[in-house]
Every structure is written in structure tokens, then in C-alpha cells.
Design an enzyme around this catalytic site. Structure first.
Site, mmCIF file in Angstrom:
data_model
loop_
_atom_site.group_PDB
_atom_site.id
_atom_site.type_symbol
_atom_site.label_atom_id
_atom_site.label_comp_id
_atom_site.label_asym_id
_atom_site.label_seq_id
_atom_site.Cartn_x
_atom_site.Cartn_y
_atom_site.Cartn_z
ATOM 1 N N LYS A 93 0.810 -1.216 0.000
ATOM 2 C CA LYS A 93 0.000 0.000 0.000
ATOM 3 C C LYS A 93 0.841 1.263 0.000
ATOM 4 O O LYS A 93 0.329 2.360 0.202
ATOM 5 C CB LYS A 93 -0.947 -0.006 1.208
ATOM 6 N N ASP A 104 4.132 -3.709 11.534
ATOM 7 C CA ASP A 104 2.836 -3.835 12.188
ATOM 8 C C ASP A 104 3.050 -3.408 13.632
ATOM 9 O O ASP A 104 3.631 -4.149 14.428
ATOM 10 C CB ASP A 104 2.344 -5.281 12.110
ATOM 11 N N ASN A 110 2.526 7.777 13.668
ATOM 12 C CA ASN A 110 1.369 8.294 12.940
ATOM 13 C C ASN A 110 0.234 7.275 12.817
ATOM 14 O O ASN A 110 -0.919 7.658 12.705
ATOM 15 C CB ASN A 110 1.808 8.737 11.547
ATOM 16 N N TYR A 131 -11.931 7.395 20.348
ATOM 17 C CA TYR A 131 -10.841 7.964 19.545
ATOM 18 C C TYR A 131 -10.238 9.177 20.248
ATOM 19 O O TYR A 131 -9.018 9.267 20.432
ATOM 20 C CB TYR A 131 -11.372 8.359 18.174
ATOM 21 N N LYS A 184 -6.391 9.672 21.907
ATOM 22 C CA LYS A 184 -5.474 10.735 21.512
ATOM 23 C C LYS A 184 -5.101 11.619 22.701
ATOM 24 O O LYS A 184 -3.964 12.103 22.794
ATOM 25 C CB LYS A 184 -6.097 11.572 20.391
ATOM 26 N N VAL A 210 -7.712 17.830 7.708
ATOM 27 C CA VAL A 210 -6.806 17.647 6.564
ATOM 28 C C VAL A 210 -7.451 16.643 5.611
ATOM 29 O O VAL A 210 -7.995 15.631 6.044
ATOM 30 C CB VAL A 210 -5.419 17.132 7.000
#
Length: 300
Positions: A46, A61, A89, A155, A159, A188
């Protein structure tokens, strides 16, 4: 002017670099300023666009201790045992109201967005410590780490947890000349919403009465409507790398659409920003439907 050899260039390893994502955009931006980039992903097939540009790609991974260890060994062989920048990231999103949250699914989000980052940092610290003139760890959190978006608790909380780890790690690694930067990104244009796995509300959810409006929140449709305010990924990444390559980079970087607005909200009294959060996520429409149902005597 003579070009630097691969061994002379500063190095950066970035996790989660699949084509079309923010990791890939950061890899390109670092490549353009002369860094030797190690772009990584669980599935290296990918990263075709990055490979075509001559960017080195490695399999990683971040949820596998064995894969992390193998990647460290590969980077050690390629660089002689040093790394200038580690940029965490890789991550994923999961939308669901807290009252209907699958604890097992939420744990998976924390495993990827928090614990895999810590495991990767621990594994690469020896290489970072050997970097000439110091090194840097960059943890890609989100503007959502300080803005509580409804239906995105798992989520946002993951973070926020990584942001706190970053703050503490910044102090703990100072003695070893390793900087730690918290990258708080706003809107973004990328594939994150396209890759969002849409999970339906349980039939017995307390939000079921709001029907389609609640479903729009889960699918990210409301946020997709804001994409016109999002910045282009290459422009965002160029700005981020410009910040990170300063002689004294800030401990927090705020970039992306509406990032400044979220930053500003951190100085406002609690609750003052709630109306904007409800509007942009679509919770205001859900609340309206619930209030209508209550007014009509519906059983909730």
C-alpha cells in the site's frame, strides 16, 4: 554543492504510511527537505506511490512486538544503529456514543492509538539515543485530544492519553537529548474518513429515536460536509515538517483546518465551545429529534 550520501542524511521513520494517508504526506515532505525516510506500514504493497519516489519502505505492524523488533533490526543495519526522528502516525477511528460503546472495540483503538506508540518508542529509544546532535519523537495526536467530539469518545480519549504520555515523555527524555513533540492536527484532506468502518447503533440504543441524524454522526457524513474547510495534505505536511526541522521545534504543533479554533477553545470557560461542537458533529440535530419525541410523549 555535493549531495549527502544516504549514511550522512538525517533519518526519520514514520508509521502508518499507506498511500493517501497523512503518514504518506509526511514521508514525502521529509523526503523533499533531504531526510532519509523510512516509510512503514503493515502492508507494504500500500506504499506504491512512495516507493516510486525512491522513498525506502519497511514492513511494520505496530501491534506486533515481533514486527517492531524486526523493523528495529532492519533500521539498525541500514543506518549503523541510529535514528534522528521517530514519528508515530499509525492510528484508527471508532465512532459510537459512550452509552453504546463496545468495550472490546474501544480497547482495540487504545491498543493501536496509544500502546503501540509506547511499544514502538521503547524499541527505538536505543537508536534515538545514539543520534548525533540529539533526536526527536513525534506523536501524532489530534486537535480532538482537547476537543470532546460527541460519538467519538474512544478515539478522542485515546489521543488525549497519547498527548499526556507525550507531555511526560518530553520531561523524561530531556536528559538523553531527545525532544518530544505532540502533533495536534485539525481538518486535513486524507483517506481517514473514507476508511472509517461504519458501525450501526444497537437497536436498543437510547439514540435510536433520532434515527438518520444519529446515523450521520456515526458514518462521519456530517464531518465530510466540512471537508471544504480542510487543508490539502501536502500543504499540511510541508508546514508540519517545516516546524519539526526548526532548530528549536515547539513541543506542540497545531496545523490543519480549524486547529486554531480548537487551540483557542482551550483558553475559554468550560462549555463555551459546546455549541460549536454540537453543530459540526450533528449532535444538535439529534438533540432536537429527542426533544421532539419527548414532547410528543414517545417512550425513550
Amino acid at each position: 554543492m555535493a549531495q549527502l550520501s544516504e549514511q550522512q542524511k538525517k533519518t526519520v521513520l514514520i508509521t502508518g504510511c499507506s498511500d493517501g494517508g497523512l503518514g504518506a504526506a509526511l514521508a514525502v515532505a521529509y523526503h523533499k527537505v533531504g531526510y532519509r525516510v523510512f516509510a512503514t506500514a503493515r502492508n507494504p504493497s500500500k506504499m506504491g506511490v512512495l516507493k516510486a519516489m525512491g522513498i525506502e519502505s519497511l514492513t511494520l505492524d505496530v501491534l506486533s512486538e515481533e514486527s517492531i523488533s524486526t523493523c528495529v533490526s532492519e533500521v539498525t543495519k541500514l543506518t549503523g544503529g541510529t535514528l534522528n526522528v521517530l514519528l508515530n502516525n499509525a492510528g484508527a477511528q471508532y465512532n459510537m456514543p459512550i452509552s453504546d460503546l463496545s468495550i472490546s472495540e474501544a480497547k482495540k483503538i487504545f491498543d493501536l492509538n496509544v500502546w503501540s506508540c509506547i511499544a514502538t518508542i521503547q524499541a527505538f529509544i536505543p537508536l534515538l539515543m545514539r543520534a548525533k546532535d540529539g533526536a526527536m519523537v513525534v506523536n501524532h495526536t489530534s486537535a480532538g485530544s482537547v476537543a470532546g467530539l460527541p460519538f467519538q469518545a474512544a478515539y478522542n480519549a485515546s489521543k488525549a492519553a497519547l498527548a499526556m504520555f507525550s507531555d511526560i515523555l518530553r520531561l523524561e527524555l530531556q536528559a538523553f537529548n531527545i525532544r518530544v513533540v505532540d502533533l495536534k492536527t485539525g481538518g486535513v484532506k486524507s483517506n481517514i474518513l473514507a476508511n472509517l468502518v461504519h458501525k450501526d447503533l444497537p437497536s436498543d440504543s437510547i439514540y435510536a429515536i433520532a434515527g438518520d441524524d444519529a446515523d450521520k454522526m456515526l458514518s462521519g457524513e456530517k464531518l465530510r460536509a466540512l471537508e471544504g474547510t480542510y487543508v490539502e495534505a501536502d500543504s499540511w505536511a510541508k508546514g508540519v515538517v517545516k516546524d519539526l526541522t526548526k532548530s528549536k521545534p515547539p513541543h506542540q504543533i497545531w496545523r490543519g483546518g480549524s486547529a486554531w479554533l480548537v487551540w483557542l477553545s482551550t483558553f475559554l470557560p468550560i462549555g463555551m465551545f459546546d455549541g460549536e461542537l454540537k453543530r459540526v458533529t450533528g449532535l444538535d440535530a439529534v438533540i432536537c429529534k429527542i426533544n421532539e419525541a419527548r414532547g410528543n410523549g414517545a417512550a425513550l
